[in-house]
Design a protein around this motif. Structure first.
Motif, PDB file in Angstrom:
ATOM      1  N   SER A 107       0.841  -1.334   0.105  1.00  0.00           N
ATOM      2  CA  SER A 107       0.103   0.254  -0.082  1.00  0.00           C
ATOM      3  C   SER A 107       0.823   1.127   0.028  1.00  0.00           C
ATOM      4  O   SER A 107       1.940   1.474   0.644  1.00  0.00           O
ATOM      5  N   CYS A 136      -3.624   4.347  -1.944  1.00  0.00           N
ATOM      6  CA  CYS A 136      -4.570   5.021  -0.317  1.00  0.00           C
ATOM      7  C   CYS A 136      -4.736   6.509  -0.632  1.00  0.00           C
ATOM      8  O   CYS A 136      -3.762   7.006  -1.247  1.00  0.00           O
ATOM      9  N   VAL A 142      -2.995   4.095   4.435  1.00  0.00           N
ATOM     10  CA  VAL A 142      -1.973   3.160   4.004  1.00  0.00           C
ATOM     11  C   VAL A 142      -1.606   2.147   5.363  1.00  0.00           C
ATOM     12  O   VAL A 142      -1.600   1.010   4.930  1.00  0.00           O
ATOM     13  N   ILE A 143      -1.572   2.650   6.565  1.00  0.00           N
ATOM     14  CA  ILE A 143      -1.548   1.896   7.619  1.00  0.00           C
ATOM     15  C   ILE A 143      -2.189   0.630   7.722  1.00  0.00           C
ATOM     16  O   ILE A 143      -2.248  -0.366   7.859  1.00  0.00           O
ATOM     17  N   SER A 145      -4.544  -0.450   5.668  1.00  0.00           N
ATOM     18  CA  SER A 145      -4.581  -1.733   4.939  1.00  0.00           C
ATOM     19  C   SER A 145      -3.838  -2.716   5.291  1.00  0.00           C
ATOM     20  O   SER A 145      -4.039  -4.008   5.193  1.00  0.00           O
ATOM     21  N   VAL A 146      -2.515  -2.583   6.057  1.00  0.00           N
ATOM     22  CA  VAL A 146      -1.613  -3.677   6.931  1.00  0.00           C
ATOM     23  C   VAL A 146      -2.437  -4.096   7.921  1.00  0.00           C
ATOM     24  O   VAL A 146      -2.526  -5.255   8.060  1.00  0.00           O
ATOM     25  N   SER A 151      -3.216  -5.641   3.084  1.00  0.00           N
ATOM     26  CA  SER A 151      -1.794  -5.295   2.327  1.00  0.00           C
ATOM     27  C   SER A 151      -0.711  -6.053   3.133  1.00  0.00           C
ATOM     28  O   SER A 151      -0.828  -6.237   4.442  1.00  0.00           O
ATOM     29  N   ALA A 154       3.321  -1.419   3.837  1.00  0.00           N
ATOM     30  CA  ALA A 154       3.014  -0.161   3.959  1.00  0.00           C
ATOM     31  C   ALA A 154       3.941   0.759   3.457  1.00  0.00           C
ATOM     32  O   ALA A 154       5.190   0.582   4.378  1.00  0.00           O
TER      33      ALA A 154
END
Length: 381
Positions: A107, A136, A142-143, A145-146, A151, A154
């Motif tokens: 991401s 994102c 971004v964070i 998504s992990v 994901s 990141a």
């Protein structure tokens, strides 16, 4: 008058018809799966709204001829159609999962052409065979998504050779349970872009992320009449001027972005310094698996109990042992307290580093190892 046996006989006939309906629904489902496979292979959409409308209309007309309530027929077959669509979507999802099971999802902020996209591509090229890049709209996404297992990694920008540390990222790092597993350095070539070639003095508004504005402040200050508009990413800025289609709007972005979004380059290399470089970090839920042959970097973040010269002594002792150290300070946005960020070019498992960690821990009210990971051996900052 009908007898009890007649009623049982009628019910038995209805039961047989119901069984036949279920068997027909099974046959229908098999055909639906065949249709779904064909759509997947030919990259066709699962749902065809016009066909569904025609199907319901034809069935309602048939029901009317058979003395059946048209609303009843429509409700019944709407339910059957919805189940068919769900079946096809489930198969499509399984196909996607199988297709992507051997791929790694990274991401990043923005879209194709953003500097974070370049960093994600660069990291993937050197460390991962098959990657999928996940776009994102902000750093938090971004964070997340992990965190949400959407994901594997990141990518975040942490500091720039021109504008310095990115405080927003340091505040994020303090509060998350992810590990730094890698770093990437990306050359930054900020360009001034527009829909058409225009004179700089005709520009009225300029869009970009906050970082390019900081890194190009000397250039921007030459044009005090320009109105500045902040966006979530440089690629968001590019999309915005394309959608607005105003010739007097411009954007700070990458040269690659200009090619992707077909924008004209008005000026190149407009950063405050010539060699503008951004350091990105790669974050994961799992720490990096240490290989003793690699040159590693350990990153620690901490908050002191009180102001003390002890930290300077610790840094000096590291430098005396010829260990490369970089220390940065920034402020917690919410708690208004000074936070220290320390990069040490050694493995945390080394006795020396462990000793240093213990010393920092004694004078700190908060300390966290962000990661021990391969060093790029670059010192542009």
């Amino acid at each position: 008058m009908l007898s009890k046996n007649d009623l049982l006989n009628f019910r038995h006939k209805i039961n047989n018809i119901d069984k036949k309906i279920v068997i027909l629904l099974e046959k229908r489902k098999k055909l639906v799966l065949d249709i779904a496979k064909s759509k997947i292979q030919n990259n066709q959409p699962i749902r065809d709204i016009n066909r569904e409308k025609n199907l319901l209309s034809n069935l309602a007309n048939l029901g009317r001829k058979k003395n059946l309530n048209t609303n009843y027929i429509k409700r019944l077959f709407t339910l059957i159609i919805e189940e068919s669509v769900l079946t096809q979507k489930t198969l499509l999802e399984e196909f996607k999962n199988q297709k992507n099971e051997n791929k790694t999802v990274i991401s990043f902020l923005g879209s194709e052409g953003s500097y974070s996209h370049l960093a994600a591509s660069k990291y993937g090229k050197h460390n991962i065979k098959k990657i999928i890049r996940r776009k994102c709209s902000n750093f938090e996404e971004v964070i997340q998504s992990v965190k949400n297992n959407e994901s594997h990694y990141a990518i975040l920008p942490i500091e720039n050779s021109c504008s310095g540390p990115i405080n927003e990222i340091f505040n994020i790092l303090k509060n998350i349970n992810l590990f730094i597993v890698g770093e990437i350095y990306v050359d930054i070539n900020h360009c001034l872009l527009a829909i058409e070639k225009i004179e700089l003095n005709t520009i009225k508004k300029i869009y970009s992320h906050s970082q390019p504005f900081k890194q190009c402040s000397n250039f921007i200050n030459q044009f005090p009449n320009w109105k500045i508009e902040y966006t979530n990413s440089t690629t968001d800025a590019m999309k915005k001027i394309i959608q607005g289609n105003e010739k007097t709007n411009a954007v700070l972005g990458s040269e690659i972005g200009s090619k992707i979004y077909k924008l004209k380059i008005l000026c190149k290399n407009i950063s405050n310094i010539k060699n503008n470089i951004t350091r990105f970090i790669c974050l994961s839920k799992k720490p990096f698996k240490i290989n003793s042959d690699q040159q590693l970097k350990t990153t620690i973040i901490f908050i002191l109990k009180k102001e003390t010269e002890e930290i300077s002594k610790i840094i000096f002792s590291l430098e005396q042992k010829k260990i490369i150290v970089k220390i940065l300070t920034f402020y917690d946005i919410n708690k208004k307290e000074k936070i220290f960020y320390l990069d040490i070019e050694k493995k945390i498992s080394c006795n020396t580093i462990q000793e240093i960690f213990n010393k920092i821990q004694r004078i700190s009210k908060f300390i966290k190892i962000l990661g021990c990971y391969p060093s790029e051996n670059k010192t542009p900052f």
